[in-house]
Design a protein around this motif. Structure first.
Motif, PDB file in Angstrom:
ATOM      1  N   ILE A 100       0.476  -1.059  -0.598  1.00 11.15           N
ATOM      2  CA  ILE A 100       0.016  -0.341  -0.224  1.00 11.15           C
ATOM      3  C   ILE A 100       0.911   0.899   0.542  1.00 11.15           C
ATOM      4  N   ARG A 101       0.689   1.829  -0.998  1.00 14.22           N
ATOM      5  CA  ARG A 101       1.346   3.275  -0.990  1.00 14.22           C
ATOM      6  C   ARG A 101       0.811   4.898  -1.534  1.00 14.22           C
ATOM      7  N   LYS A 102       1.100   5.500  -1.477  1.00  6.61           N
ATOM      8  CA  LYS A 102       0.632   7.068  -2.053  1.00  6.61           C
ATOM      9  C   LYS A 102       0.793   6.960  -3.065  1.00  6.61           C
ATOM     10  N   GLN A 108      -5.164  13.040  -0.824  1.00  4.20           N
ATOM     11  CA  GLN A 108      -4.674  12.251  -0.047  1.00  4.20           C
ATOM     12  C   GLN A 108      -5.359  10.203  -0.431  1.00  4.20           C
ATOM     13  N   TYR A 156      -4.389   6.493  -1.234  1.00  4.35           N
ATOM     14  CA  TYR A 156      -3.119   5.060  -1.390  1.00  4.35           C
ATOM     15  C   TYR A 156      -3.376   4.379  -1.928  1.00  4.35           C
ATOM     16  N   PHE A 194      -7.834   1.343  -4.240  1.00  2.00           N
ATOM     17  CA  PHE A 194      -7.480   2.349  -3.725  1.00  2.00           C
ATOM     18  C   PHE A 194      -8.263   3.085  -2.241  1.00  2.00           C
ATOM     19  N   LEU A 226      -6.673  -1.763   3.472  1.00  2.00           N
ATOM     20  CA  LEU A 226      -7.102  -0.040   2.782  1.00  2.00           C
ATOM     21  C   LEU A 226      -7.118   0.862   3.810  1.00  2.00           C
ATOM     22  N   TYR A 251      -5.323   0.298   6.779  1.00  2.00           N
ATOM     23  CA  TYR A 251      -3.904   1.581   7.194  1.00  2.00           C
ATOM     24  C   TYR A 251      -4.096   2.349   6.849  1.00  2.00           C
TER      25      TYR A 251
END
Length: 165
Positions: free
Chosen positions: A8-10, A54, A56, A69, A95, A98
């Motif tokens: 999981i990333r930006k 924002q 992810y 996402f 998600l 997170y």
């Protein structure tokens, strides 16, 4: 759940088209009670907002496929979107977990007719605060909130309970 390696990333700029297409397909599928033309009309403006938001992404490490996402605006969840072929594999929960690790409280709006999403959020310990009407679609929606067990009572301090989607 967890059958493949992922991260999981930006959101990155080169993800925009993939994420926008996922947003459109997921909205049309989950909200069959709203004409598809509504979502298509909002596609370009939403796509432009993605880089300022924002977001992810849930990406498979093999193949680098984005399967879902989550969009955030501080403590407000603008939405969780999972590719239809990847649903029911725990991606939405991962998600959500997170962002739960980063926040003390969360809130969101969900359409009443999207019963699958309502049940998902209730399973994830969100509580219904009130019911309202989405002015853009005329559909009933719920305001739901979650608070960290480590910070009971913090949801009373939620900003923008009237936040619009």
């Amino acid at each position: 759940m967890g059958y493949y390696k992922h991260m999981i990333r930006k959101l990155q700029e080169n993800d925009i088209n993939c994420v926008a297409d996922l947003w459109l397909a997921a909205n049309i599928q989950a909200h069959s009670f709203i004409p598809a033309a509504y979502w298509k009309k909002h596609y370009e403006p939403v796509k432009e907002m993605f880089l300022q938001a924002q977001l992810y992404v849930f990406e498979q490490e093999t193949g680098h496929t984005i399967d879902g996402f989550i969009g955030m605006d501080e403590d407000y969840i603008a939405g969780i979107f999972v590719r239809s072929q990847a649903q029911s594999h725990g991606i939405g929960r991962q998600l959500l977990d997170y962002v739960k690790r980063q926040k003390n409280c969360l809130h969101l709006h969900v359409y009443c007719k999207n019963t699958r999403a309502v049940r998902f959020y209730q399973r994830e310990h969100f509580h219904i605060r009130c019911e309202d009407i989405d002015r853009q679609t005329g559909e009933k929606e719920l305001l739901m909130t979650w608070q960290s067990p480590a910070n009971p009572g913090i949801e009373r301090m939620l900003p923008g309970l009237g936040h619009q989607k």
